[in-house]
Design a protein around this motif. Structure first.
Motif, mmCIF file in Angstrom:
data_model
loop_
_atom_site.group_PDB
_atom_site.id
_atom_site.type_symbol
_atom_site.label_atom_id
_atom_site.label_comp_id
_atom_site.label_asym_id
_atom_site.label_seq_id
_atom_site.Cartn_x
_atom_site.Cartn_y
_atom_site.Cartn_z
ATOM 1 N N GLY A 89 4.578 7.012 10.082
ATOM 2 C CA GLY A 89 4.712 6.564 8.705
ATOM 3 C C GLY A 89 6.043 5.880 8.456
ATOM 4 N N LEU A 90 6.354 5.669 7.198
ATOM 5 C CA LEU A 90 7.568 4.953 6.806
ATOM 6 C C LEU A 90 8.778 5.874 6.945
ATOM 7 C CD1 LEU A 90 8.121 2.081 5.695
ATOM 8 C CD2 LEU A 90 7.955 3.053 3.391
ATOM 9 N N GLY A 91 9.679 5.541 7.866
ATOM 10 C CA GLY A 91 10.866 6.364 8.095
ATOM 11 C C GLY A 91 11.719 6.531 6.852
ATOM 12 N N LEU A 92 11.666 5.550 5.948
ATOM 13 C CA LEU A 92 12.446 5.593 4.715
ATOM 14 C C LEU A 92 11.987 6.695 3.772
ATOM 15 C CD1 LEU A 92 12.592 1.740 4.007
ATOM 16 C CD2 LEU A 92 14.449 3.168 4.881
ATOM 17 N N THR A 93 10.779 7.202 3.962
ATOM 18 C CA THR A 93 10.307 8.329 3.150
ATOM 19 C C THR A 93 10.283 9.619 3.965
ATOM 20 O OG1 THR A 93 7.977 7.810 3.664
ATOM 21 C CG2 THR A 93 8.917 6.822 1.692
ATOM 22 N N ILE A 94 10.077 9.496 5.266
ATOM 23 C CA ILE A 94 10.102 10.669 6.156
ATOM 24 C C ILE A 94 11.504 11.278 6.172
ATOM 25 C CG2 ILE A 94 9.892 11.427 8.554
ATOM 26 C CD1 ILE A 94 7.769 9.189 8.900
ATOM 27 N N GLY A 104 0.767 -1.230 0.000
ATOM 28 C CA GLY A 104 0.000 0.000 0.000
ATOM 29 C C GLY A 104 0.800 1.282 0.000
ATOM 30 N N VAL A 105 2.114 1.188 -0.183
ATOM 31 C CA VAL A 105 2.942 2.393 -0.252
ATOM 32 C C VAL A 105 2.784 2.998 -1.643
ATOM 33 C CG1 VAL A 105 5.281 3.316 -0.078
ATOM 34 C CG2 VAL A 105 4.586 1.397 1.383
ATOM 35 N N ASP A 127 2.680 -5.731 8.649
ATOM 36 C CA ASP A 127 1.761 -6.839 8.933
ATOM 37 C C ASP A 127 1.230 -6.764 10.359
ATOM 38 O OD1 ASP A 127 1.848 -8.054 6.433
ATOM 39 O OD2 ASP A 127 3.594 -9.275 6.935
ATOM 40 N N ASP A 128 2.084 -6.350 11.291
ATOM 41 C CA ASP A 128 1.687 -6.289 12.702
ATOM 42 C C ASP A 128 0.848 -5.056 13.029
ATOM 43 O OD1 ASP A 128 3.017 -8.658 13.299
ATOM 44 O OD2 ASP A 128 4.905 -7.645 13.782
ATOM 45 N N GLY A 129 0.733 -4.154 12.067
ATOM 46 C CA GLY A 129 -0.078 -2.963 12.297
ATOM 47 C C GLY A 129 0.590 -1.912 13.158
ATOM 48 N N ILE A 130 1.922 -1.968 13.308
ATOM 49 C CA ILE A 130 2.612 -0.981 14.145
ATOM 50 C C ILE A 130 3.371 0.038 13.293
ATOM 51 C CG2 ILE A 130 2.768 -2.562 16.099
ATOM 52 C CD1 ILE A 130 5.690 -3.043 15.376
ATOM 53 N N LEU A 131 3.153 -0.016 11.987
ATOM 54 C CA LEU A 131 3.779 0.896 11.045
ATOM 55 C C LEU A 131 2.776 1.173 9.929
ATOM 56 C CD1 LEU A 131 6.247 2.313 9.703
ATOM 57 C CD2 LEU A 131 6.924 0.062 8.829
ATOM 58 N N LYS A 132 2.662 2.447 9.521
ATOM 59 C CA LYS A 132 1.734 2.815 8.458
ATOM 60 C C LYS A 132 2.450 2.829 7.107
ATOM 61 C CE LYS A 132 -0.998 5.797 11.527
ATOM 62 N NZ LYS A 132 -1.396 7.205 11.809
ATOM 63 N N SER A 133 1.778 2.338 6.079
ATOM 64 C CA SER A 133 2.387 2.309 4.744
ATOM 65 C C SER A 133 2.549 3.709 4.174
ATOM 66 C CB SER A 133 1.546 1.452 3.804
ATOM 67 O OG SER A 133 0.225 1.945 3.721
ATOM 68 N N THR A 134 1.696 4.616 4.556
ATOM 69 C CA THR A 134 1.826 6.018 4.155
ATOM 70 C C THR A 134 1.098 6.881 5.179
ATOM 71 O OG1 THR A 134 1.500 7.626 2.366
ATOM 72 C CG2 THR A 134 -0.236 5.974 2.699
ATOM 73 N N ALA A 135 1.658 8.049 5.442
ATOM 74 C CA ALA A 135 1.060 8.970 6.419
ATOM 75 C C ALA A 135 1.531 10.381 6.092
ATOM 76 C CB ALA A 135 1.469 8.588 7.841
ATOM 77 N N VAL A 183 12.384 15.543 14.080
ATOM 78 C CA VAL A 183 11.221 14.728 13.729
ATOM 79 C C VAL A 183 10.746 13.929 14.944
ATOM 80 C CG1 VAL A 183 10.318 12.954 12.176
ATOM 81 C CG2 VAL A 183 12.109 14.512 11.386
ATOM 82 N N GLN A 184 9.437 13.848 15.084
ATOM 83 C CA GLN A 184 8.841 13.010 16.119
ATOM 84 C C GLN A 184 7.910 11.992 15.454
ATOM 85 O OE1 GLN A 184 6.803 16.089 18.377
ATOM 86 N NE2 GLN A 184 4.845 15.652 17.378
ATOM 87 N N ASN A 185 7.615 10.925 16.167
ATOM 88 C CA ASN A 185 6.674 9.901 15.691
ATOM 89 C C ASN A 185 7.040 9.358 14.310
ATOM 90 O OD1 ASN A 185 5.005 10.058 18.007
ATOM 91 N ND2 ASN A 185 4.015 11.890 17.177
ATOM 92 N N SER A 186 8.327 9.043 14.143
ATOM 93 C CA SER A 186 8.771 8.421 12.902
ATOM 94 C C SER A 186 9.082 6.949 13.188
ATOM 95 C CB SER A 186 9.998 9.140 12.343
ATOM 96 O OG SER A 186 10.361 8.607 11.078
#
Length: 444
Positions: A155-160, A90-91, A128-136, A182-185
């Protein structure tokens, strides 16, 4: 008579020495016979005859030979696979390309602990575990001329990460310096990726992040701080910038995970458990790090004899920078799992991105030349006669790795990662996407 007495005394002393040696030998053999096979192997290794190390002409620091069963994969192919994997989760396409670029860059630099090896366990499994969002959406909490505070919304730290370093560079170009907190990454890959973004823009770059609690404080045994890298990037007039990207622990979790994939023991002196024992059992270490039963030693090792308090101090510095501005969580709140129930939970990390525009203070070409002159002088200094006959500076081993891998047409994927790729393709991809990656190169 005097000579006879002297000789007799010497003979008695010699006999006593021989008897003592026999007893000592017997005691040692008894001792050795009681050791477990693992400890006996360690003893034999410790007491093996010293031999001179031979250095291959193409050797460089961090270079590793592929493990048995590894298969060479083209970089473009692997990048396409990672982009497709992120898309299947879903990214969005543009974000998937950025995320894949951060990961493949680690593999190109020879930092295999942070490349494709982390795609499934760090990103896909957490999605899969629901502890990371595919996009935010990124939310700017505060924005001033030279600084900003940004919320990553889990969201995904790799894009943040790339977005926030770009923001820091833009501020630096306008105001001389730019700093974005940055917070909440979430996990953002190699810190060196962001420092290099700055060097490519004619800036000095700095980046750091906190992480799951792993490092024990000096004289402690409980993981309280993340592996918390310190990373600086400095432009030079050479083919590569000076980029130092190091964890504040002796080793970092990603490398121990790699040991696990390769079936290797963890070198002694890197991990300590709650009883103060130095651990080498890689699989047990990985399990106990999650459970809080083991911790990584800071740079300098356990205790203070080798300066472990320095690594501890730097790890604590990063933790402060990544939590104090943001009122962010730390310690067990970043463990990613409730240690009482075993339930998975988010790990809201903090990052720091800093860029300093060199042209705001001096001519960029002059700066690069000055930096290059210093580094060439260091590399030209007297070599260790027992060493490889060469000195490297930070960023150079990664440059060597990139050149070697690009010339070879790719990099090696060990059996464990082949299995991960198979699982992702067969269980997560759509039928159309599966066809695109069937068969894999090792399945032909």
């Amino acid at each position: 008579p005097y000579c006879t007495t002297t000789v007799a005394m010497l003979l008695r002393l010699l006999l006593l020495a021989v008897a003592a040696a026999v007893v000592a030998c017997a005691d040692i053999q008894t001792f050795l016979s009681k050791l477990t096979p693992e400890l006996r192997a360690e003893y034999d290794k410790l007491h093996a005859p010293k031999t001179s190390k031979t250095w291959a002409k193409d050797w460089y620091p961090t270079k590793d030979d592929p493990v048995e069963g590894s298969v060479k994969i083209d970089f473009d192919y692997m990048t396409s696979f990672m982009i497709e994997t992120f898309r299947q989760y879903g990214v969005p396409e543009d974000e998937a390309k950025i995320a894949a670029d951060v990961l493949i860059e680690a593999d190109k630099r020879g930092i295999s602990s942070h490349g494709i090896g982390r795609l499934k366990p760090i990103y896909c499994d957490r999605l899969d575990d629901g502890i990371l969002k595919s996009t935010a959406p990124l939310k700017i909490i505060k924005d001033n001329d030279a600084t900003a505070l940004v919320d990553g919304n889990n969201g995904l730290g790799l894009t943040i990460g790339p977005a926030c370093m770009k923001m820091a560079i833009e501020k630096a170009k306008k105001h001389g310096i730019g700093c974005v907190i940055v917070q909440n990454s979430t996990h953002y890959g190699i810190a060196g990726y962001y420092a290099t973004m700055a060097t490519q823009a004619g800036c000095v770059g700095f980046s750091t992040t906190n992480a799951r609690p792993s490092i024990a404080p000096t004289f402690g045994v409980e993981g309280m701080m993340g592996t918390n890298p310190l990373c600086f990037g400095i432009p030079t007039d050479e083919e590569f910038p000076f980029v130092i990207d190091c964890a504040t622990s002796v080793n970092q979790r990603g490398k121990i995970e790699r040991y696990g994939r390769e079936g290797r023991s963890t070198p002694r002196g890197q991990v300590i458990d709650l009883d103060g024992n130095e651990r080498t059992d890689t699989e047990g270490i990985l399990q106990d790090l999650v459970k809080g039963r083991a911790a990584l030693c800071p740079v300098g090792g356990a205790g203070d004899e080798m300066g472990g308090y320095k690594g501890y101090g730097w790890a604590a510095t990063v933790e402060l920078l990544c939590t104090a501005f943001q009122s962010g969580p730390f310690g067990e709140e970043l463990a990613g799992v409730d240690r009482k129930t075993g339930a998975k939970k988010p790990m809201p990390l903090g990052h720091v991105f800093l860029a300093i525009d060199i042209e705001s203070m001096c001519d960029l070409s002059t700066f690069k030349k000055n930096a290059g002159n210093f580094l060439r002088t260091v590399r030209g200094s007297r070599k260790d006669p027992k060493g490889p006959g060469r000195i490297w500076t930070a960023g150079e081993p990664e440059h060597c790795a990139r050149a070697e891998k690009m010339a070879a047409g790719g990099f090696y994927i060990p059996p464990a990662l082949q299995k991960d790729m198979l699982n992702l393709r067969d269980k997560k991809f759509s039928e159309e996407a599966r066809k695109k990656f069937t068969p894999f190169p090792w399945e032909k």
